[in-house]
Enzyme design. Sequence first.
Site, PDB file in Angstrom:
ATOM      1  CG  ASP A   1       3.805  -8.962  13.128  1.00 23.32           C
ATOM      2  OD1 ASP A   1       2.772  -8.550  12.545  1.00 23.32           O
ATOM      3  OD2 ASP A   1       4.939  -8.836  12.655  1.00 23.32           O
TER       4      ASP A   1
ATOM      5  CE1 TYR B   1       4.590   2.327   3.275  1.00 27.97           C
ATOM      6  CE2 TYR B   1       6.114   3.359   1.732  1.00 27.97           C
ATOM      7  CZ  TYR B   1       5.874   2.519   2.804  1.00 27.97           C
ATOM      8  OH  TYR B   1       6.924   1.873   3.429  1.00 27.97           O
TER       9      TYR B   1
ATOM     10  CB  THR C   1      10.928  -7.259   2.957  1.00 23.98           C
ATOM     11  OG1 THR C   1      10.387  -5.993   2.543  1.00 23.98           O
ATOM     12  CG2 THR C   1      12.182  -7.028   3.786  1.00 23.98           C
ATOM     13  N   GLY C   2       8.921  -8.802   1.548  1.00 24.04           N
ATOM     14  CA  GLY C   2       7.661  -9.031   0.862  1.00 24.04           C
ATOM     15  C   GLY C   2       7.056  -7.772   0.283  1.00 24.04           C
TER      16      GLY C   2
ATOM     17  CB  VAL D   1      14.809  -3.742   2.637  1.00 26.16           C
ATOM     18  CG1 VAL D   1      15.259  -4.986   3.389  1.00 26.16           C
ATOM     19  CG2 VAL D   1      15.515  -2.493   3.175  1.00 26.16           C
TER      20      VAL D   1
END
Length: 278
Positions: free
Chosen positions: A43, A177, A212-213, A210
């Site tokens: 990452d 996106y 997540t951030g 989901v």
Amino acid sequence: MTSNDRGTRLAGQVALVVGGGRGIGAAVVETLARNGARVVAADTDRLPSAYNHYRSTAVTGYAEARELAVRLAAEGMAVTAAEVDATDEDAVRRLYQGVADGPGRLDTVVNAFGVTHVSPVERMELAEFRHVVSGNLDGVFLSSREALPLLRASGGGSIVNFSSVSGRSGFAKVAHYCAAKFGVVGFTAALAQEVAKENIRVNAVCPGMVRTGMWDYLLSEFVRPGETEDECWERMRAMVPQREFQTPEDIADLVLYLAAAPRVTGQAISVDGGMTAP
């Protein structure tokens, strides 16, 4: 699977998870490691553009990958961290050279990274379009290309690319996106055709909602005037036929299956509670 469960499904294998420091990627790292794989969690702490859901070029992916590796190693799993910006060709080459020089083989590659940004097309700058597309698609190409010689030398293996429900259906204000994630599906199908006879399988997973951030960011952008965050989440939940959000572990379970499934290739499989059902 509980935190103490351990399996041997991937015993003796080496897996690389690009984008493995946090969110779904971190869940994938842990799931593969708990099933016996030696895992490299790669990452970055810096992105090339602030056109992303972190709203910054400074992020903590590599730092979190190091913390994850230390935690799982303390439980007896073989997990190490590596630093890479998946859109940087030289950095991706160095990452794969490190795998060749270290573990010396490769069985599974998971390209689990991605960025999003909200903007209507009419107000979208070309730079924003390019950075969002690059942040989701370039790295899939670069990582997959560099993986092929190592997978071939290991007798075959699995590439799992991350698309999205936005790679199956269009959504307003994230056209860049969607373009990138549709592109991931197409790239996956084409590469699967190229390498099928070499026992290299290439598939895509398409996560739904989901928490997540990334989805925290999307919530902040799509909350309506006078609407609370809880009300917005419930409105989002109503879009899912099962009326439940997915979890990072739900996605990781599919990645585990694809890592070991010998006859599945060229597929884009949704884990979305029915959102993109025909």
